[in-house]
Design a protein around this motif. Sequence first.
Motif, PDB file in Angstrom:
ATOM      1  N   SER A 195       0.821  -1.215   0.000  1.00  0.00           N
ATOM      2  CA  SER A 195       0.000   0.000   0.000  1.00  0.00           C
ATOM      3  C   SER A 195       0.851   1.260   0.000  1.00  0.00           C
ATOM      4  O   SER A 195       0.399   2.322  -0.407  1.00  0.00           O
ATOM      5  N   SER A 196       2.108   1.116   0.417  1.00  0.00           N
ATOM      6  CA  SER A 196       3.049   2.245   0.407  1.00  0.00           C
ATOM      7  C   SER A 196       3.881   2.276  -0.871  1.00  0.00           C
ATOM      8  O   SER A 196       4.828   3.050  -0.965  1.00  0.00           O
ATOM      9  N   SER A 248      -4.340  -0.177   0.684  1.00  0.00           N
ATOM     10  CA  SER A 248      -4.440   0.709   1.850  1.00  0.00           C
ATOM     11  C   SER A 248      -5.773   0.549   2.581  1.00  0.00           C
ATOM     12  O   SER A 248      -5.895   0.934   3.746  1.00  0.00           O
TER      13      SER A 248
END
Length: 96
Positions: A24-25, A72
Amino acid sequence: METARNCSAAIGRNHLSDLIRRASSGDDRAFSELHTLTIRKMRKTALSVSSASIDIEDVLQDAYLKIWRHASRFDPDRASPISWMTTIVRNTAIDA
């Protein structure tokens, strides 16, 4: 023996959750590892709900793209990583 299996499952769940969090990053390596660890299960899921006329590889590609885009939103307190991912794959296969 059952305790060892439960411990191993928890470690697996935690590892997959961590990979999703890292993906998600924008961590490409984490997503690649997530894909490698889960592709067999996701392929079986897609095959179980799809018709013979669709291209499973296209379905899987679309599903993994959704997993990447929505990583996320994954909440390990609400679902296991495998449950979350199989739901995305299943819905993508049904929509195809």
